[in-house]
Design a protein around this motif. Structure first.
Motif, PDB file in Angstrom:
ATOM      1  N   GLN A   1       0.828  -1.221   0.000  1.00 44.31           N
ATOM      2  CA  GLN A   1       0.000   0.000   0.000  1.00 44.31           C
ATOM      3  C   GLN A   1       0.856   1.262   0.000  1.00 44.31           C
ATOM      4  O   GLN A   1       0.359   2.358  -0.196  1.00 44.31           O
ATOM      5  CB  GLN A   1      -0.904   0.037   1.240  1.00 44.31           C
ATOM      6  CG  GLN A   1      -1.936  -1.072   1.281  1.00 44.31           C
ATOM      7  CD  GLN A   1      -2.572  -1.187   2.657  1.00 44.31           C
ATOM      8  OE1 GLN A   1      -2.662  -0.225   3.400  1.00 44.31           O
ATOM      9  NE2 GLN A   1      -3.022  -2.382   2.993  1.00 44.31           N
ATOM     10  N   LEU A   2       2.124   1.080   0.283  1.00 49.72           N
ATOM     11  CA  LEU A   2       3.006   2.241   0.347  1.00 49.72           C
ATOM     12  C   LEU A   2       3.728   2.434  -0.980  1.00 49.72           C
ATOM     13  O   LEU A   2       4.062   1.467  -1.667  1.00 49.72           O
ATOM     14  CB  LEU A   2       4.038   2.045   1.460  1.00 49.72           C
ATOM     15  CG  LEU A   2       3.479   1.932   2.880  1.00 49.72           C
ATOM     16  CD1 LEU A   2       4.559   1.510   3.853  1.00 49.72           C
ATOM     17  CD2 LEU A   2       2.841   3.247   3.311  1.00 49.72           C
ATOM     18  N   GLU A   3       3.935   3.704  -1.322  1.00 51.63           N
ATOM     19  CA  GLU A   3       4.636   4.019  -2.564  1.00 51.63           C
ATOM     20  C   GLU A   3       5.526   5.225  -2.357  1.00 51.63           C
ATOM     21  O   GLU A   3       5.226   6.082  -1.535  1.00 51.63           O
ATOM     22  CB  GLU A   3       3.636   4.431  -3.669  1.00 51.63           C
ATOM     23  CG  GLU A   3       2.678   3.363  -4.100  1.00 51.63           C
ATOM     24  CD  GLU A   3       1.594   3.921  -5.026  1.00 51.63           C
ATOM     25  OE1 GLU A   3       1.807   4.996  -5.631  1.00 51.63           O
ATOM     26  OE2 GLU A   3       0.546   3.270  -5.120  1.00 51.63           O
ATOM     27  N   LEU A   4       6.587   5.280  -3.129  1.00 56.89           N
ATOM     28  CA  LEU A   4       7.336   6.526  -3.191  1.00 56.89           C
ATOM     29  C   LEU A   4       7.031   7.195  -4.511  1.00 56.89           C
ATOM     30  O   LEU A   4       7.073   6.553  -5.562  1.00 56.89           O
ATOM     31  CB  LEU A   4       8.845   6.273  -3.095  1.00 56.89           C
ATOM     32  CG  LEU A   4       9.429   5.997  -1.716  1.00 56.89           C
ATOM     33  CD1 LEU A   4      10.952   5.923  -1.807  1.00 56.89           C
ATOM     34  CD2 LEU A   4       9.016   7.061  -0.713  1.00 56.89           C
ATOM     35  N   HIS A   5       6.688   8.463  -4.431  1.00 53.34           N
ATOM     36  CA  HIS A   5       6.587   9.250  -5.653  1.00 53.34           C
ATOM     37  C   HIS A   5       7.818  10.141  -5.715  1.00 53.34           C
ATOM     38  O   HIS A   5       8.475  10.365  -4.704  1.00 53.34           O
ATOM     39  CB  HIS A   5       5.290  10.058  -5.669  1.00 53.34           C
ATOM     40  CG  HIS A   5       4.074   9.208  -5.922  1.00 53.34           C
ATOM     41  ND1 HIS A   5       2.853   9.727  -6.245  1.00 53.34           N
ATOM     42  CD2 HIS A   5       3.922   7.862  -5.897  1.00 53.34           C
ATOM     43  CE1 HIS A   5       1.993   8.735  -6.436  1.00 53.34           C
ATOM     44  NE2 HIS A   5       2.610   7.594  -6.210  1.00 53.34           N
ATOM     45  N   TYR A   6       8.121  10.611  -6.918  1.00 48.03           N
ATOM     46  CA  TYR A   6       9.345  11.388  -7.081  1.00 48.03           C
ATOM     47  C   TYR A   6       9.030  12.713  -7.749  1.00 48.03           C
ATOM     48  O   TYR A   6       8.275  12.765  -8.715  1.00 48.03           O
ATOM     49  CB  TYR A   6      10.366  10.599  -7.914  1.00 48.03           C
ATOM     50  CG  TYR A   6      10.814   9.340  -7.207  1.00 48.03           C
ATOM     51  CD1 TYR A   6      11.913   9.352  -6.351  1.00 48.03           C
ATOM     52  CD2 TYR A   6      10.103   8.149  -7.349  1.00 48.03           C
ATOM     53  CE1 TYR A   6      12.298   8.210  -5.674  1.00 48.03           C
ATOM     54  CE2 TYR A   6      10.479   6.996  -6.678  1.00 48.03           C
ATOM     55  CZ  TYR A   6      11.586   7.038  -5.836  1.00 48.03           C
ATOM     56  OH  TYR A   6      11.955   5.900  -5.161  1.00 48.03           O
ATOM     57  N   GLN A   7       9.637  13.770  -7.199  1.00 47.93           N
ATOM     58  CA  GLN A   7       9.477  15.077  -7.826  1.00 47.93           C
ATOM     59  C   GLN A   7      10.848  15.572  -8.275  1.00 47.93           C
ATOM     60  O   GLN A   7      11.819  15.550  -7.508  1.00 47.93           O
ATOM     61  CB  GLN A   7       8.844  16.080  -6.860  1.00 47.93           C
ATOM     62  CG  GLN A   7       8.469  17.375  -7.574  1.00 47.93           C
ATOM     63  CD  GLN A   7       7.768  18.374  -6.676  1.00 47.93           C
ATOM     64  OE1 GLN A   7       8.037  18.428  -5.473  1.00 47.93           O
ATOM     65  NE2 GLN A   7       6.894  19.180  -7.259  1.00 47.93           N
ATOM     66  N   THR A   8      10.888  16.021  -9.516  1.00 41.35           N
ATOM     67  CA  THR A   8      12.166  16.438 -10.102  1.00 41.35           C
ATOM     68  C   THR A   8      12.635  17.779  -9.547  1.00 41.35           C
ATOM     69  O   THR A   8      11.847  18.638  -9.177  1.00 41.35           O
ATOM     70  CB  THR A   8      12.034  16.567 -11.628  1.00 41.35           C
ATOM     71  OG1 THR A   8      10.884  17.370 -11.923  1.00 41.35           O
ATOM     72  CG2 THR A   8      11.871  15.210 -12.280  1.00 41.35           C
TER      73      THR A   8
ATOM     74  N   GLY B   1      10.667   4.807   8.007  1.00 43.00           N
ATOM     75  CA  GLY B   1      11.862   5.439   7.462  1.00 43.00           C
ATOM     76  C   GLY B   1      12.774   4.426   6.776  1.00 43.00           C
ATOM     77  O   GLY B   1      13.366   4.704   5.732  1.00 43.00           O
ATOM     78  N   THR B   2      12.871   3.252   7.379  1.00 41.08           N
ATOM     79  CA  THR B   2      13.680   2.185   6.791  1.00 41.08           C
ATOM     80  C   THR B   2      13.122   1.779   5.432  1.00 41.08           C
ATOM     81  O   THR B   2      13.861   1.596   4.464  1.00 41.08           O
ATOM     82  CB  THR B   2      13.690   0.948   7.723  1.00 41.08           C
ATOM     83  OG1 THR B   2      14.139   1.366   9.010  1.00 41.08           O
ATOM     84  CG2 THR B   2      14.598  -0.145   7.189  1.00 41.08           C
ATOM     85  N   TRP B   3      11.798   1.675   5.391  1.00 40.34           N
ATOM     86  CA  TRP B   3      11.130   1.304   4.129  1.00 40.34           C
ATOM     87  C   TRP B   3      11.453   2.332   3.041  1.00 40.34           C
ATOM     88  O   TRP B   3      11.772   1.986   1.905  1.00 40.34           O
ATOM     89  CB  TRP B   3       9.620   1.203   4.363  1.00 40.34           C
ATOM     90  CG  TRP B   3       8.873   0.652   3.185  1.00 40.34           C
ATOM     91  CD1 TRP B   3       8.583  -0.658   2.923  1.00 40.34           C
ATOM     92  CD2 TRP B   3       8.351   1.411   2.077  1.00 40.34           C
ATOM     93  NE1 TRP B   3       7.910  -0.763   1.727  1.00 40.34           N
ATOM     94  CE2 TRP B   3       7.751   0.492   1.189  1.00 40.34           C
ATOM     95  CE3 TRP B   3       8.334   2.766   1.751  1.00 40.34           C
ATOM     96  CZ2 TRP B   3       7.141   0.875  -0.001  1.00 40.34           C
ATOM     97  CZ3 TRP B   3       7.724   3.157   0.562  1.00 40.34           C
ATOM     98  CH2 TRP B   3       7.137   2.224  -0.300  1.00 40.34           C
ATOM     99  N   VAL B   4      11.374   3.609   3.402  1.00 44.54           N
ATOM    100  CA  VAL B   4      11.620   4.693   2.453  1.00 44.54           C
ATOM    101  C   VAL B   4      13.065   4.642   1.926  1.00 44.54           C
ATOM    102  O   VAL B   4      13.306   4.723   0.716  1.00 44.54           O
ATOM    103  CB  VAL B   4      11.332   6.077   3.090  1.00 44.54           C
ATOM    104  CG1 VAL B   4      11.846   7.209   2.213  1.00 44.54           C
ATOM    105  CG2 VAL B   4       9.836   6.245   3.354  1.00 44.54           C
TER     106      VAL B   4
END
Ligand code: C2E
Ligand code: MG
Ligand code: MG
Ligand code: MG
Length: 287
Positions: A40-47, A92-95
């Motif tokens: 259910q967790l995701e990282l999104h990225y912003q340039t 935090g570890t997951w990230v």
């Protein structure tokens, strides 16, 4: 009556962790489950862009939680919950793990020179084994510390306990991680603290960018911060850049990188890869 008293008492002394009555606690246990399942967790990225060429120089990883029932929950709504309920270290570890995996992928493909910036909670720095966690991930994905940046909010760095943090920050920086002060200008700051902290970059909070270029006070503050940063050898990333005019102002004022909806919203990695076209900003010639 005795019956009513009994009912009141039993209500009063009902176990504190009753999920049905406390949506916050329900959310905590959902988050715990999300951490276990992971999906259910995701990282999104912003340039982040070099302002005049538009070239991508960095990415900020921003955490997202796709709740099975409530939909997308933004980090502002669950990070502090995680901190208060002892889940931040795990989160935090997951990230860090995800961001390093992504960095390894990007390094081998389209974007070999990118720094990925990760937001670090105060708790990770105060109580965690951040350094060894990072080291483990770097080893696993064969990355160099210079490929990872750590963002710490200004209010954290101004915390009284920050005194103890300085050696840790220094150690991380000595190893080659880039360190940025996030939301710069929003904490109560005596500028003197900048001199004592081992950091590489300042992220100018979007509150100062929002009314550019029209607001005289903001324009002055931004110029002053840029001049100061240059004098101290610090880079400045402007956050929350939404318009071409804001960007032009920042280019002229000498800002080293810009980030915001004008360039791109935070996106899943796969989305982002499809859209990586630089947006050059033409600055009108001085008249
Ligand atoms: P932040 O680190 O200051 O991140 C910038 C926030 O501004 C992000 O909100 C981003 O989506 C938003 N933003 C970017 N460009 C623009 C723009 O042009 N206009 C406007 N109005 N907003 C813009 P988001 O993703 O909701 O994150 C909020 C905060 O949650 C972050 O602020 C950060 O402090 C925290 N956070 C996010 N991910 C993590 C994480 O993995 N770990 C920790 N500890 N905190 C995180
Ligand atoms: Mg940040
Ligand atoms: Mg910020
Ligand atoms: Mg911010």
């Amino acid at each position: 009556s005795a019956k009513r008293l009994g009912r009141n008492l039993s209500q009063r002394f009902r176990p504190a962790l009753d999920k049905q009555d406390n949506p916050q606690l329900a959310l905590v246990s959902d988050l715990r489950a999300a951490l276990i399942s992971g999906d259910q967790l995701e990282l999104h990225y912003q340039t982040q862009h070099e302002p005049s060429s538009g070239e991508v120089v960095g990415m900020e990883a921003l955490l997202r939680w796709r709740h099975p029932r409530d939909g997308m929950i933004s980090p502002g709504d669950f990070i502090s919950l995680a901190e208060r309920h002892g889940l931040m270290s795990q989160l935090g570890t997951w990230v860090i793990e995800k961001a390093c995996a992504q960095q390894a992928h990007w390094r081998n493909s389209a974007m070999p020179k990118l720094t990925i910036w990760v937001n670090i909670s105060a708790l990770q720095l105060f109580q965690g084994d951040l350094e060894s966690q990072l080291a483990t991930c770097l080893r696993r994905y064969q990355l160099k510390p210079s490929q990872i940046g750590l963002e710490l909010t200004e209010s954290v760095l101004l915390d009284e306990r920050a005194g103890d943090m300085r050696p840790r920050l220094q150690a991380l920086r000595d190893q080659g991680y880039a360190i940025a002060i996030d939301d710069f200008g929003t904490g109560y700051s005596s500028l003197g603290y900048l001199k004592r902290l081992p950091v590489d970059k300042i992220k100018l909070d979007r509150a100062f960018i929002k009314e550019l270029p029209h607001d005289q006070a903001d324009a002055s503050i931004v110029k002053a911060v840029l001049a100061m940063a240059e004098g101290m050898g610090l880079g400045v990333i402007a956050e929350g850049v939404e318009t071409k005019e804001q960007c032009q102002f920042l280019v002229k004022a000498g800002c080293t990188s810009v980030q915001g909806f004008y360039f791109a919203r935070p996106l899943p990695a796969a989305e982002l890869e499809k859209r990586l076209v630089p947006i050059p900003v033409d600055v009108p010639a001085a008249s």
